[in-house]
Design a protein around this motif. Sequence first.
Motif, PDB file in Angstrom:
ATOM      1  N   ILE A 151       0.831  -1.202   0.000  1.00 50.27           N
ATOM      2  CA  ILE A 151       0.000   0.000   0.000  1.00 50.27           C
ATOM      3  C   ILE A 151       0.868   1.255   0.000  1.00 50.27           C
ATOM      4  O   ILE A 151       0.648   2.187  -0.786  1.00 50.27           O
ATOM      5  N   TYR A 152       1.884   1.290   0.865  1.00 50.02           N
ATOM      6  CA  TYR A 152       2.774   2.456   0.915  1.00 50.02           C
ATOM      7  C   TYR A 152       3.537   2.623  -0.402  1.00 50.02           C
ATOM      8  O   TYR A 152       3.732   3.745  -0.879  1.00 50.02           O
ATOM      9  N   GLU A 153       3.966   1.517  -0.965  1.00 46.02           N
ATOM     10  CA  GLU A 153       4.711   1.551  -2.223  1.00 46.02           C
ATOM     11  C   GLU A 153       3.863   2.160  -3.341  1.00 46.02           C
ATOM     12  O   GLU A 153       4.333   3.008  -4.101  1.00 46.02           O
ATOM     13  N   VAL A 154       2.607   1.724  -3.421  1.00 44.21           N
ATOM     14  CA  VAL A 154       1.718   2.233  -4.474  1.00 44.21           C
ATOM     15  C   VAL A 154       1.390   3.701  -4.223  1.00 44.21           C
ATOM     16  O   VAL A 154       1.436   4.530  -5.149  1.00 44.21           O
ATOM     17  N   ARG A 155       1.077   4.054  -2.992  1.00 42.72           N
ATOM     18  CA  ARG A 155       0.713   5.444  -2.686  1.00 42.72           C
ATOM     19  C   ARG A 155       1.879   6.402  -2.942  1.00 42.72           C
ATOM     20  O   ARG A 155       1.685   7.520  -3.419  1.00 42.72           O
ATOM     21  N   ASP A 156       3.087   5.974  -2.617  1.00 50.31           N
ATOM     22  CA  ASP A 156       4.249   6.848  -2.797  1.00 50.31           C
ATOM     23  C   ASP A 156       4.580   7.104  -4.259  1.00 50.31           C
ATOM     24  O   ASP A 156       5.193   8.129  -4.587  1.00 50.31           O
ATOM     25  N   SER A 157       4.195   6.171  -5.119  1.00 51.87           N
ATOM     26  CA  SER A 157       4.517   6.328  -6.543  1.00 51.87           C
ATOM     27  C   SER A 157       3.295   6.671  -7.391  1.00 51.87           C
ATOM     28  O   SER A 157       3.374   6.702  -8.617  1.00 51.87           O
ATOM     29  N   ALA A 158       2.139   6.929  -6.747  1.00 53.30           N
ATOM     30  CA  ALA A 158       0.887   7.175  -7.479  1.00 53.30           C
ATOM     31  C   ALA A 158       0.908   8.556  -8.141  1.00 53.30           C
ATOM     32  O   ALA A 158       1.546   9.493  -7.645  1.00 53.30           O
ATOM     33  N   PRO A 159       0.189   8.695  -9.250  1.00 51.33           N
ATOM     34  CA  PRO A 159       0.046  10.017  -9.871  1.00 51.33           C
ATOM     35  C   PRO A 159      -0.819  10.926  -8.994  1.00 51.33           C
ATOM     36  O   PRO A 159      -1.431  10.470  -8.031  1.00 51.33           O
ATOM     37  N   GLN A 160      -0.847  12.190  -9.327  1.00 53.56           N
ATOM     38  CA  GLN A 160      -1.651  13.142  -8.557  1.00 53.56           C
ATOM     39  C   GLN A 160      -3.144  12.963  -8.867  1.00 53.56           C
ATOM     40  O   GLN A 160      -3.526  12.780 -10.018  1.00 53.56           O
ATOM     41  N   PHE A 161      -3.963  13.002  -7.820  1.00 52.81           N
ATOM     42  CA  PHE A 161      -5.411  12.918  -7.978  1.00 52.81           C
ATOM     43  C   PHE A 161      -6.058  14.124  -7.303  1.00 52.81           C
ATOM     44  O   PHE A 161      -5.532  14.661  -6.323  1.00 52.81           O
ATOM     45  N   HIS A 162      -7.213  14.550  -7.827  1.00 49.00           N
ATOM     46  CA  HIS A 162      -7.926  15.682  -7.244  1.00 49.00           C
ATOM     47  C   HIS A 162      -8.598  15.307  -5.924  1.00 49.00           C
ATOM     48  O   HIS A 162      -8.759  16.148  -5.042  1.00 49.00           O
ATOM     49  N   THR A 164      -9.183  12.393  -2.656  1.00 45.62           N
ATOM     50  CA  THR A 164      -8.580  11.300  -1.893  1.00 45.62           C
ATOM     51  C   THR A 164      -9.185   9.954  -2.280  1.00 45.62           C
ATOM     52  O   THR A 164      -8.479   8.946  -2.370  1.00 45.62           O
ATOM     53  N   GLY A 165     -10.501   9.937  -2.542  1.00 53.21           N
ATOM     54  CA  GLY A 165     -11.159   8.691  -2.924  1.00 53.21           C
ATOM     55  C   GLY A 165     -10.577   8.083  -4.188  1.00 53.21           C
ATOM     56  O   GLY A 165     -10.500   6.863  -4.330  1.00 53.21           O
ATOM     57  N   GLU A 166     -10.151   8.948  -5.117  1.00 53.80           N
ATOM     58  CA  GLU A 166      -9.544   8.443  -6.355  1.00 53.80           C
ATOM     59  C   GLU A 166      -8.215   7.766  -6.063  1.00 53.80           C
ATOM     60  O   GLU A 166      -7.891   6.716  -6.649  1.00 53.80           O
ATOM     61  N   LEU A 167      -7.442   8.340  -5.139  1.00 53.15           N
ATOM     62  CA  LEU A 167      -6.164   7.734  -4.754  1.00 53.15           C
ATOM     63  C   LEU A 167      -6.390   6.397  -4.063  1.00 53.15           C
ATOM     64  O   LEU A 167      -5.668   5.422  -4.329  1.00 53.15           O
ATOM     65  N   VAL A 168      -7.392   6.342  -3.202  1.00 54.16           N
ATOM     66  CA  VAL A 168      -7.687   5.095  -2.492  1.00 54.16           C
ATOM     67  C   VAL A 168      -8.059   3.994  -3.470  1.00 54.16           C
ATOM     68  O   VAL A 168      -7.547   2.859  -3.387  1.00 54.16           O
ATOM     69  N   GLU A 169      -8.926   4.291  -4.414  1.00 58.02           N
ATOM     70  CA  GLU A 169      -9.351   3.264  -5.368  1.00 58.02           C
ATOM     71  C   GLU A 169      -8.208   2.874  -6.301  1.00 58.02           C
ATOM     72  O   GLU A 169      -8.072   1.702  -6.659  1.00 58.02           O
ATOM     73  N   TYR A 170      -7.381   3.823  -6.681  1.00 60.67           N
ATOM     74  CA  TYR A 170      -6.201   3.515  -7.491  1.00 60.67           C
ATOM     75  C   TYR A 170      -5.290   2.561  -6.711  1.00 60.67           C
ATOM     76  O   TYR A 170      -4.794   1.564  -7.255  1.00 60.67           O
ATOM     77  N   THR A 171      -5.090   2.863  -5.425  1.00 59.50           N
ATOM     78  CA  THR A 171      -4.219   2.038  -4.588  1.00 59.50           C
ATOM     79  C   THR A 171      -4.753   0.620  -4.465  1.00 59.50           C
ATOM     80  O   THR A 171      -4.017  -0.358  -4.635  1.00 59.50           O
ATOM     81  N   LEU A 172      -6.046   0.494  -4.186  1.00 57.41           N
ATOM     82  CA  LEU A 172      -6.631  -0.839  -4.036  1.00 57.41           C
ATOM     83  C   LEU A 172      -6.574  -1.624  -5.338  1.00 57.41           C
ATOM     84  O   LEU A 172      -6.321  -2.838  -5.341  1.00 57.41           O
ATOM     85  N   ARG A 173      -6.798  -0.949  -6.436  1.00 61.68           N
ATOM     86  CA  ARG A 173      -6.756  -1.623  -7.737  1.00 61.68           C
ATOM     87  C   ARG A 173      -5.342  -2.161  -8.022  1.00 61.68           C
ATOM     88  O   ARG A 173      -5.166  -3.300  -8.472  1.00 61.68           O
ATOM     89  N   GLN A 174      -4.332  -1.340  -7.755  1.00 63.21           N
ATOM     90  CA  GLN A 174      -2.954  -1.765  -7.985  1.00 63.21           C
ATOM     91  C   GLN A 174      -2.543  -2.892  -7.033  1.00 63.21           C
ATOM     92  O   GLN A 174      -1.895  -3.859  -7.441  1.00 63.21           O
ATOM     93  N   VAL A 175      -2.931  -2.770  -5.784  1.00 64.34           N
ATOM     94  CA  VAL A 175      -2.591  -3.793  -4.794  1.00 64.34           C
ATOM     95  C   VAL A 175      -3.245  -5.126  -5.158  1.00 64.34           C
ATOM     96  O   VAL A 175      -2.624  -6.187  -5.035  1.00 64.34           O
ATOM     97  N   ALA A 176      -4.493  -5.082  -5.614  1.00 58.83           N
ATOM     98  CA  ALA A 176      -5.182  -6.308  -6.031  1.00 58.83           C
ATOM     99  C   ALA A 176      -4.410  -7.013  -7.144  1.00 58.83           C
ATOM    100  O   ALA A 176      -4.264  -8.244  -7.136  1.00 58.83           O
ATOM    101  N   GLN A 177      -3.891  -6.243  -8.081  1.00 61.18           N
ATOM    102  CA  GLN A 177      -3.102  -6.829  -9.171  1.00 61.18           C
ATOM    103  C   GLN A 177      -1.797  -7.415  -8.652  1.00 61.18           C
ATOM    104  O   GLN A 177      -1.362  -8.490  -9.086  1.00 61.18           O
ATOM    105  N   MET A 178      -1.167  -6.727  -7.724  1.00 63.87           N
ATOM    106  CA  MET A 178       0.117  -7.185  -7.186  1.00 63.87           C
ATOM    107  C   MET A 178      -0.021  -8.520  -6.462  1.00 63.87           C
ATOM    108  O   MET A 178       0.867  -9.375  -6.530  1.00 63.87           O
ATOM    109  N   PHE A 179      -1.143  -8.722  -5.758  1.00 60.83           N
ATOM    110  CA  PHE A 179      -1.357  -9.949  -4.999  1.00 60.83           C
ATOM    111  C   PHE A 179      -2.181 -10.986  -5.766  1.00 60.83           C
ATOM    112  O   PHE A 179      -2.415 -12.084  -5.258  1.00 60.83           O
ATOM    113  N   ASP A 180      -2.642 -10.620  -6.959  1.00 61.59           N
ATOM    114  CA  ASP A 180      -3.476 -11.511  -7.774  1.00 61.59           C
ATOM    115  C   ASP A 180      -4.743 -11.915  -7.026  1.00 61.59           C
ATOM    116  O   ASP A 180      -5.089 -13.094  -6.921  1.00 61.59           O
ATOM    117  N   VAL A 181      -5.428 -10.900  -6.496  1.00 57.24           N
ATOM    118  CA  VAL A 181      -6.701 -11.119  -5.808  1.00 57.24           C
ATOM    119  C   VAL A 181      -7.727 -10.143  -6.360  1.00 57.24           C
ATOM    120  O   VAL A 181      -7.364  -9.139  -6.980  1.00 57.24           O
TER     121      VAL A 181
END
Length: 211
Positions: A151-162, A164-181
């Motif tokens: 989660i920290y890895e994705v958030r630290d490298s995420a693009p800018q969002f207007h 907070t909810g967009e950042l959260v969903e981006y983070t969860l989407r990326q994390v899901a791919q990383m863990f294959d869930v």
Amino acid sequence: YRLPIDHIFEEFDIKCYLADLPDNCFGRMYFRNDAVTVYDANPSTGELAPTEIEIDPGTILISRNRYFLGDDGTQLLTIAHEIIHWHLHKKYFQLLALLDDEMNMMTCEVEPSRYDESMTMFQRAHWYAEWQANALAIRIAMPQELLKRAIYEVRDSAPQFHFTGELVEYTLRQVAQMFDVPIFAAKQRARQIGFTGADGAFVYVDGKWHD
């Protein structure tokens, strides 16, 4: 970040195959020898083809079409569910084998039964084993410290969002791919470890996920 399934199979002496299982079943864990039809890779073409084989205790059959968590599941989470049965429920399997000479495997249903006080002791034991495997599957697929790091890895490298909810969903989407869930599982596990921002992300309404 993906759960090292092959390493776990080797450590626990588990074999796993794809198979045509009943429509309401996503997996089976065998605790006795049996002859079953599975899909194995053709040595010449690499294509999967049905083959009848003899299997040993500790063999998992995974449905080719159904998953743990239904349409929101993945093959990895389904396998994680079955691994938990073999690791934690061997004594339960041994008891089943003593009580019923014809019982040779545990079937895991897509739609789990609801707990009912009128259940027999056998039905209750089965329900508790399924409840435990359901609860632990996403935990072993996404261990707490590893998930926090992701989660920290994705958030630290995420693009800018207007928002907070967009950042959260981006983070969860990326994390899901990383863990294959599935995203649903990533959201649920993030909430379990205190990532409260996940609460309002990917809301499930009227049978659909909304972002």
